[in-house]
Scaffold this active site. Structure first.
Site, PDB file in Angstrom:
ATOM      1  N   HIS A 268       0.870  -1.195   0.000  1.00 53.64           N
ATOM      2  CA  HIS A 268       0.000   0.000   0.000  1.00 53.64           C
ATOM      3  C   HIS A 268       0.902   1.240   0.000  1.00 53.64           C
ATOM      4  O   HIS A 268       1.487   1.560  -1.015  1.00 53.64           O
ATOM      5  CB  HIS A 268      -0.934  -0.070   1.209  1.00 53.64           C
ATOM      6  CG  HIS A 268      -2.038   0.938   1.222  1.00 53.64           C
ATOM      7  ND1 HIS A 268      -2.340   1.773   0.192  1.00 53.64           N
ATOM      8  CD2 HIS A 268      -2.956   1.225   2.189  1.00 53.64           C
ATOM      9  CE1 HIS A 268      -3.385   2.532   0.510  1.00 53.64           C
ATOM     10  NE2 HIS A 268      -3.778   2.232   1.722  1.00 53.64           N
ATOM     11  N   HIS A 307      -2.567  -2.418  -9.809  1.00 53.85           N
ATOM     12  CA  HIS A 307      -3.522  -1.770  -8.902  1.00 53.85           C
ATOM     13  C   HIS A 307      -4.789  -2.618  -8.863  1.00 53.85           C
ATOM     14  O   HIS A 307      -5.185  -3.209  -9.854  1.00 53.85           O
ATOM     15  CB  HIS A 307      -3.859  -0.361  -9.402  1.00 53.85           C
ATOM     16  CG  HIS A 307      -4.405   0.521  -8.351  1.00 53.85           C
ATOM     17  ND1 HIS A 307      -5.716   0.475  -7.968  1.00 53.85           N
ATOM     18  CD2 HIS A 307      -3.814   1.448  -7.554  1.00 53.85           C
ATOM     19  CE1 HIS A 307      -5.928   1.350  -7.002  1.00 53.85           C
ATOM     20  NE2 HIS A 307      -4.783   1.955  -6.722  1.00 53.85           N
ATOM     21  N   ASP A 363       2.709   5.238  -7.025  1.00 56.79           N
ATOM     22  CA  ASP A 363       3.984   5.092  -6.303  1.00 56.79           C
ATOM     23  C   ASP A 363       5.190   4.941  -7.208  1.00 56.79           C
ATOM     24  O   ASP A 363       6.330   4.986  -6.729  1.00 56.79           O
ATOM     25  CB  ASP A 363       3.888   3.867  -5.384  1.00 56.79           C
ATOM     26  CG  ASP A 363       2.882   4.108  -4.285  1.00 56.79           C
ATOM     27  OD1 ASP A 363       1.860   3.406  -4.253  1.00 56.79           O
ATOM     28  OD2 ASP A 363       3.096   5.047  -3.494  1.00 56.79           O
TER      29      ASP A 363
HETATM   30  C1  SDX Z   1      -1.488   2.065  -3.550  1.00 53.85           C
HETATM   31  O1  SDX Z   1      -6.203   0.698  -3.270  1.00 53.85           O
HETATM   32  C2  SDX Z   1      -5.692   1.879  -3.519  1.00 53.85           C
HETATM   33  O2  SDX Z   1      -6.343   2.784  -3.985  1.00 53.85           O
HETATM   34  C3  SDX Z   1      -4.233   2.019  -3.141  1.00 53.85           C
HETATM   35  C4  SDX Z   1      -3.595   3.321  -3.591  1.00 53.85           C
HETATM   36  C5  SDX Z   1      -4.195   4.506  -2.877  1.00 53.85           C
HETATM   37  O3  SDX Z   1      -4.081   5.613  -3.404  1.00 53.85           O
HETATM   38  O4  SDX Z   1      -4.653   4.290  -1.723  1.00 53.85           O
HETATM   39  O5  SDX Z   1      -3.754   3.510  -5.013  1.00 53.85           O
HETATM   40  C6  SDX Z   1      -2.102   3.349  -3.290  1.00 53.85           C
HETATM   41  O6  SDX Z   1      -1.426   1.267  -2.639  1.00 53.85           O
HETATM   42  C7  SDX Z   1      -0.982   1.756  -4.948  1.00 53.85           C
HETATM   43  C8  SDX Z   1      -0.423   0.309  -5.066  1.00 53.85           C
HETATM   44  C9  SDX Z   1       0.997   0.308  -4.507  1.00 53.85           C
HETATM   45  N1  SDX Z   1       1.527  -1.070  -4.439  1.00 53.85           N
HETATM   46  C10 SDX Z   1       2.430  -1.526  -5.300  1.00 53.85           C
HETATM   47  O7  SDX Z   1       2.845  -0.874  -6.259  1.00 53.85           O
HETATM   48  C11 SDX Z   1       2.951  -2.930  -4.976  1.00 53.85           C
HETATM   49  C12 SDX Z   1       3.039  -3.735  -6.278  1.00 53.85           C
HETATM   50  N2  SDX Z   1       1.669  -3.956  -6.758  1.00 53.85           N
HETATM   51  C13 SDX Z   1       1.065  -5.255  -6.442  1.00 53.85           C
HETATM   52  O8  SDX Z   1       1.407  -5.765  -5.188  1.00 53.85           O
HETATM   53  C14 SDX Z   1      -0.424  -5.289  -6.783  1.00 53.85           C
HETATM   54  O9  SDX Z   1      -0.539  -4.788  -8.054  1.00 53.85           O
HETATM   55  C15 SDX Z   1      -1.412  -4.582  -5.899  1.00 53.85           C
HETATM   56  C16 SDX Z   1      -1.285  -4.996  -4.477  1.00 53.85           C
HETATM   57  C17 SDX Z   1      -1.256  -3.116  -5.997  1.00 53.85           C
HETATM   58  C18 SDX Z   1      -2.802  -4.931  -6.418  1.00 53.85           C
HETATM   59  O10 SDX Z   1      -3.003  -6.230  -6.082  1.00 53.85           O
HETATM   60  P1  SDX Z   1      -4.209  -7.050  -6.750  1.00 53.85           P
HETATM   61  O11 SDX Z   1      -5.235  -6.239  -7.415  1.00 53.85           O
HETATM   62  O12 SDX Z   1      -4.667  -7.993  -5.709  1.00 53.85           O
HETATM   63  O13 SDX Z   1      -3.444  -7.689  -7.929  1.00 53.85           O
HETATM   64  P2  SDX Z   1      -3.310  -9.192  -8.090  1.00 53.85           P
HETATM   65  O14 SDX Z   1      -2.414  -9.688  -7.004  1.00 53.85           O
HETATM   66  O15 SDX Z   1      -4.669  -9.778  -8.198  1.00 53.85           O
HETATM   67  O16 SDX Z   1      -2.584  -9.235  -9.522  1.00 53.85           O
HETATM   68  C19 SDX Z   1      -3.136  -9.890 -10.600  1.00 53.85           C
HETATM   69  C20 SDX Z   1      -1.939 -10.568 -11.279  1.00 53.85           C
HETATM   70  C21 SDX Z   1      -1.257 -11.600 -10.399  1.00 53.85           C
HETATM   71  O17 SDX Z   1      -0.624 -12.499 -11.306  1.00 53.85           O
HETATM   72  P3  SDX Z   1      -1.297 -13.957 -11.503  1.00 53.85           P
HETATM   73  O18 SDX Z   1      -1.497 -14.550 -10.120  1.00 53.85           O
HETATM   74  O19 SDX Z   1      -2.599 -13.685 -12.222  1.00 53.85           O
HETATM   75  O20 SDX Z   1      -0.275 -14.712 -12.338  1.00 53.85           O
HETATM   76  O21 SDX Z   1      -0.923  -9.593 -11.571  1.00 53.85           O
HETATM   77  C22 SDX Z   1       0.262  -9.926 -10.843  1.00 53.85           C
HETATM   78  C23 SDX Z   1      -0.166 -10.848  -9.705  1.00 53.85           C
HETATM   79  O22 SDX Z   1       0.911 -11.685  -9.339  1.00 53.85           O
HETATM   80  N3  SDX Z   1       0.787  -8.670 -10.319  1.00 53.85           N
HETATM   81  C24 SDX Z   1       2.047  -8.298 -10.432  1.00 53.85           C
HETATM   82  C25 SDX Z   1       2.114  -7.035  -9.843  1.00 53.85           C
HETATM   83  N4  SDX Z   1       0.896  -6.685  -9.403  1.00 53.85           N
HETATM   84  C26 SDX Z   1       0.082  -7.710  -9.688  1.00 53.85           C
HETATM   85  N5  SDX Z   1       3.121  -8.924 -10.972  1.00 53.85           N
HETATM   86  C27 SDX Z   1       4.286  -8.242 -10.899  1.00 53.85           C
HETATM   87  N6  SDX Z   1       4.433  -7.014 -10.362  1.00 53.85           N
HETATM   88  C28 SDX Z   1       3.370  -6.388  -9.823  1.00 53.85           C
HETATM   89  N7  SDX Z   1       3.511  -5.173  -9.289  1.00 53.85           N
END
Ligand code: SDX
Length: 443
Positions: A268, A307, A363
């Site tokens: 987050h 996201h 981010d």
């Molecule tokens: C913020 O919610 C908000 O509004 C948050 C925020 C706010 O303003 O409050 O926008 C701020 O928290 C932004 C997000 C910051 N976090 C990151 O950048 C960390 C990296 N991102 C991931 O951890 C992920 O994208 C999340 C946590 C942000 C979102 O998670 P989801 O929606 O649960 O995504 P997911 O795990 O369902 O992903 C779907 C697929 C998966 O692959 P498969 O299992 O289908 O093979 O995409 C992959 C994930 O493994 N994936 C990524 C990835 N993010 C998702 N693979 C590589 N790198 C990534 N960053």
């Protein structure tokens, strides 16, 4: 003629039910009438991590993740970032309307008059180790504020809510700066009421022996816009924490301390810190392909990408890139920006990221700017928390005044053991079953 209802047939009983559809949703409680016997509890709706569950009705922020749209109280983030200030945007988010000049002046003045903290808060800061993470210090001292303002427990008194909002918006930057100064063993700097919201924060952070701190206009404006971009984001993890904890009718300092704790997490608010660490680990543009291969193998995440809601470019990420240019005019280019831009270019052309709709989020670039402005990496989520305090306050007070809201208490699907009776230790079965051993290894 089409009706706004959903017809559900429970094939276990052959019974059919007609559920109302309102605001694009059905009420989960309407499934409880679907039973297989009179003493059946009725159907639950199972939705781990609330992927497809609306926990509340809100008028604060609208996001269309597919189109990359973000609006605060209906105003597009792009217009607010270009024309507004954080004080004005915080007023909009908390109060619901843009202020006239008198209301904006009063709002800014009242918040400025609440930037000081009780001297004892400084004693709390002194108690932390020199290497304590500033987010841990912010969570703790934000919660500690609840002990100085017992009137904050009057959460149904609108004047009390307004007073706590002014105090929190005024004091979060002060707590943040105290944490930073403590980590460097520097004397604490008193707020300077002559400066703007962002300017005063920069003064409390970076003032040294000069009589009066003069913030660089480019930094002041960049930070103010970054606070605007982080001001709210509907039902994100930390807003949900503020609502859930606040639903117990605890005071707002405790509710917002819980939101700050949620933001501390690397998925987050901790992501911009993780982005810098990731870019430093990659070190150079020619090592990007190797890193990308590691991500595709699941060995690492591309931090700052992806996201839950945005399956398109996060509009905030686009605006932040523009701010970077202004800051680098002042500081010289942060070499990490070249790695970040090349990383983005490669990822946006790679099927792994395209198929998963992974784009840069807020981010991905923010940390590069913060670093160029002289903030240590550990302060990045703290800067996020300062901006997001306005959104947390709006979400919390919307929950407090929503007559449909009760204390948050989700149900569960119990898949554990059926009843079993206590046996004295010498009577317990051997060998321990494989399942029990696996369970004990995880607990
Ligand atoms: C913020 O919610 C908000 O509004 C948050 C925020 C706010 O303003 O409050 O926008 C701020 O928290 C932004 C997000 C910051 N976090 C990151 O950048 C960390 C990296 N991102 C991931 O951890 C992920 O994208 C999340 C946590 C942000 C979102 O998670 P989801 O929606 O649960 O995504 P997911 O795990 O369902 O992903 C779907 C697929 C998966 O692959 P498969 O299992 O289908 O093979 O995409 C992959 C994930 O493994 N994936 C990524 C990835 N993010 C998702 N693979 C590589 N790198 C990534 N960053």
């Amino acid at each position: 003629m089409a009706k706004d209802t959903l017809t559900v047939t429970d094939n276990r009983t052959g019974k059919t039910f007609e559920l109302d559809i309102a605001d694009g949703s059905i009420r989960a409680m309407d499934f409880r009438q679907m039973k297989i016997s009179d003493d059946d509890f009725g159907l639950l709706v199972y939705d781990p991590s609330l992927l497809n569950t609306a926990s509340c009705k809100s008028s604060v922020t609208y996001i269309d993740g597919d189109k990359g749209i973000l609006r605060y109280r209906g105003y597009p983030i792009e217009e607010l970032a270009e024309h507004s200030s954080y004080m004005e945007t915080a007023y909009l988010i908390v109060k619901g309307e843009l202020p006239d000049e008198q209301h904006l002046n009063d709002w800014s003045y009242n918040i400025t008059m609440h930037t000081m903290v009780h001297q004892n808060i400084e004693k709390f800061m002194d108690g932390f180790r020199y290497d304590a993470h500033p987010m841990g210090m912010l969570v703790s001292t934000c919660a500690a504020l609840s002990t100085f303002y017992p009137d904050a427990k009057e959460i149904f008194d609108v004047e009390s809510r307004r007073l706590q909002a002014r105090r929190l918006l005024g004091k979060m930057p002060t707590l943040a700066a105290l944490a930073y100064r403590h980590s460097l063993g520097l004397p604490y700097v008193l707020p300077d009421n002559d400066l703007s919201y962002a300017g005063n924060f920069l003064s409390m952070m970076f003032k040294m022996t000069e009589q009066k701190f003069q913030p660089k206009p480019a930094f002041e404006r960049a930070l103010d816009v970054l606070f605007i971009l982080h001001a709210d984001h509907e039902q994100n993890c930390s807003a949900n924490a503020a609502r859930a904890v606040g639903s117990s009718q605890v005071d707002p300092y405790s509710a917002i301390a819980s939101a700050t704790a949620a933001l501390y997490g690397p998925l987050h608010g901790g992501a911009n810190e993780a982005v810098i660490n990731m870019l430093n680990e990659i070190q150079s543009v020619d090592r990007i392909p190797e890193f990308i291969e590691g991500v595709k193998k699941g060995e690492a995440k591309l931090m700052g990408f992806g996201h839950r809601i945005y399956k398109n470019y996060d509009p905030r990420a686009r605006i932040i890139q523009e701010i970077a240019h202004d800051v680098f005019e002042e500081t010289g280019k942060n070499p990490l920006i070249d790695i970040a831009k090349e990383l983005e270019r490669i990822a946006l052309g790679d099927d792994y990221f395209i198929e998963r709709k992974l784009y840069p989020n807020v981010d991905f670039y923010s940390g590069i700017i913060y670093q160029a402005m002289g903030f240590p990496v550990s302060m990045f989520p703290v800067l996020f928390a300062i901006g997001r305090t306005s959104g947390w306050l709006a979400q919390w007070s919307e929950m407090v005044t929503d007559e449909e809201q009760k204390i948050t208490r989700p149900r569960q699907l119990y898949l554990g053991e059926d009843i079993r009776h206590y046996l004295p230790i010498y009577k317990r079965p051997e060998p321990m079953t494989k399942e029990r051993r696996l369970l004990l290894e995880r607990l």
